[in-house]
Design a protein around this motif. Structure first.
Motif, PDB file in Angstrom:
ATOM      1  N   ARG A 207      64.295  18.316 111.554  1.00  0.00           N
ATOM      2  CA  ARG A 207      65.338  17.454 111.019  1.00  0.00           C
ATOM      3  C   ARG A 207      64.727  16.227 110.328  1.00  0.00           C
ATOM      4  O   ARG A 207      63.831  15.587 110.857  1.00  0.00           O
ATOM      5  N   LYS A 209      66.259  12.762 107.794  1.00  0.00           N
ATOM      6  CA  LYS A 209      67.537  12.155 107.473  1.00  0.00           C
ATOM      7  C   LYS A 209      67.432  11.296 106.213  1.00  0.00           C
ATOM      8  O   LYS A 209      66.348  10.870 105.825  1.00  0.00           O
ATOM      9  N   ASP A 258      71.924  14.643 107.348  1.00  0.00           N
ATOM     10  CA  ASP A 258      70.837  15.380 107.990  1.00  0.00           C
ATOM     11  C   ASP A 258      70.251  16.393 107.014  1.00  0.00           C
ATOM     12  O   ASP A 258      70.984  17.044 106.282  1.00  0.00           O
TER      13      ASP A 258
END
Lengths: 295, 158
Positions: A207, A209, A258
């Motif tokens: 992940r 962001k 995300d």
């Protein structure tokens, strides 16, 4: 031997406090010198050569096991692999035909602008060593170092997309900081509309962001993020990830976006070190011309 | 006395090298946070068992090796290991007569002190790791201590 004879006549340990203070001051001095000044780079490079045998000793059983597993695979597995690779190669060649046409077209267009530099970059392939650096930082050790021309800040890719950049260079090895490290940020743009922003790591390998996009920004799940080439660290146009989720809270001024990284950050074993063609001439040698005016 | 120290140098260096390798052996990501500080435990053992053989020098240079192999700022682990190694040397006579449980608790305190120095240097040099995961290592290390000491005693007695 004198330094180790730390007992008095009755066998009690003396000078413990003295030696403790001495070594602590030495360690503190090292920390300060290493942090504030850049003089320790050479020493560290030599020390990393000393650490190399340990790293190789740790990594080699795993390599040996992989070799063993490779050599005892059955014919069926190999045939299945071959079929899969052939299919992939066919697809890749099909894409490459278009790529060559596109590169030629780019060259022509650039020639119009009197800028005939090639868009292809120089690559070196490095293998990730089976060594765990730190459980809480997203970093890997790669078996290419200053001896192969690797430099700090160099862009690192894998077959899927942008992997990270070189954080520290040893003589034989180098440390790569992943795009998902919490201390890493990379300038990107959305491929669909060219919107530029910065992708920041989260410390989780699956992940990233985008913390700096306003709630009104034109971004939807599934958008492809590519490097924008701004900042000069990364070559432009390589995939960084795809938008996984956009959370818009009307009471906030910034959206919560995300991103799923394009590179297999937790699985890749082979990495590409990239030399930027246009900037390479400026980046590779140390900036000597800057020192000239001081004379 | 000279003979005694010379005999003990070899297992000291060997065990430290082994523990250094264990510090970077690849583990699954789930287990990685539970990895105890093997080298720190080994240094504590030698500080307590044979403090005359230069336990603090071992502590400092083991710490330096950890700095290089983990790729952090030079001197970080060296400082932490020197301070806690000196603490362990100071406590050695008491630790030897402690029960297993008290030994574990003492080692837990030492390991927590070690992590705290690392945590502090991380913060002071501007790249803090604030996850709670890093405080797991002292727990696992303290649980491992009795196993490690009995193992090392066996090797040492030979």
């Amino acid at each position: 031997m004198v330094a180790f004879r730390s007992t008095d006549a009755s066998g009690r340990i003396t000078g413990l406090l003295f030696r403790c203070v001495l070594y602590s001051l030495l360690a503190l001095a090292l920390i300060i010198v290493d942090k504030r000044y850049d003089h320790l780079g050479r020493i560290r490079r030599l020390l990393s050569v000393a650490a190399y045998p340990v790293q190789v000793a740790v990594a080699s059983p795993f390599q040996g096991w992989n070799w063993f597993r490779d050599s005892v695979t059955t014919r069926d597995v190999l045939r299945a692999d071959k079929a899969k690779l052939e299919a992939e190669l066919r697809l890749a060649q099909f894409r490459l035909q278009r790529y060559e046409a596109l590169e030629a077209e780019t060259q022509r267009l650039r020639a119009l602008r009197e800028n005939t530099e090639s868009v292809t970059d120089r690559f070196v392939i490095g293998d990730v060593m089976n060594v765990d650096l730190d459980a809480f930082r997203e970093r890997v050790l790669v078996d290419k170092g200053a001896g192969d021309g690797i430099y700090v800040g160099q862009a690192v890719l894998d077959s899927g997309g942008v992997f990270g950049q070189v954080a520290r260079v040893g003589q034989l090895t180098s440390e790569v900081i992943l795009v998902s490290d919490a201390a890493h940020a990379i300038p990107v743009q959305i491929n669909r509309n060219g919107l530029r922003t910065i992708a920041v790591g989260t410390g989780e390998s699956n992940r990233l962001k985008l913390p700096y996009l306003p709630t009104s920004a034109d971004v939807i799940a599934g958008d492809l993020l590519v490097t924008s080439g701004l900042g000069g660290g990364f070559p432009a146009g390589y995939p960084v990830g795809t938008i996984a989720e956009v959370k818009r809270d009307p009471s906030q001024s910034l959206a919560d976006v995300d991103v799923k990284p394009a590179a297999a950050l937790d699985r890749s074993k082979e990495l590409l070190f990239v030399w930027l063609k246009p900037q390479a001439a400026e980046l590779l040698p140390p900036p000597k011309p800057a020192a000239v005016p001081k004379k | 006395m000279m003979r005694e120290t010379r005999i003990r140098r070899v297992p000291m260096a060997l065990s430290a090298a082994g523990a250094l390798a264990l510090a970077v052996v690849p583990l699954p990501a789930v287990l990685d946070a539970f990895r105890p500080d093997f080298l720190v435990l080994v240094v504590f053992y030698w500080c307590i068992e044979s403090p005359r053989a230069g336990g603090l020098s071992l502590a400092f240079f083991s710490g330096l090796a950890l700095d290089v192999i983990h790729g952090v700022v030079l001197g970080q682990h060296a400082l932490a290991l020197t301070l806690t190694g000196a603490w362990a040397t100071h406590l050695r006579l008491r630790i030897r007569v402690f029960s297993v449980l008290s030994q574990c608790l003492t080692v837990f305190a030492l390991l927590t002190g070690y992590q705290f120095v690392l945590f502090w240097v991380d913060g002071a040099t501007g790249n803090p790791v604030t996850t709670f995961g890093r405080w797991l290592a002292p727990f696992v290390g303290a649980l491992l201590w009795p196993v490690l000491t009995s193992l090392m005693d066996k090797i040492n007695e030979r």
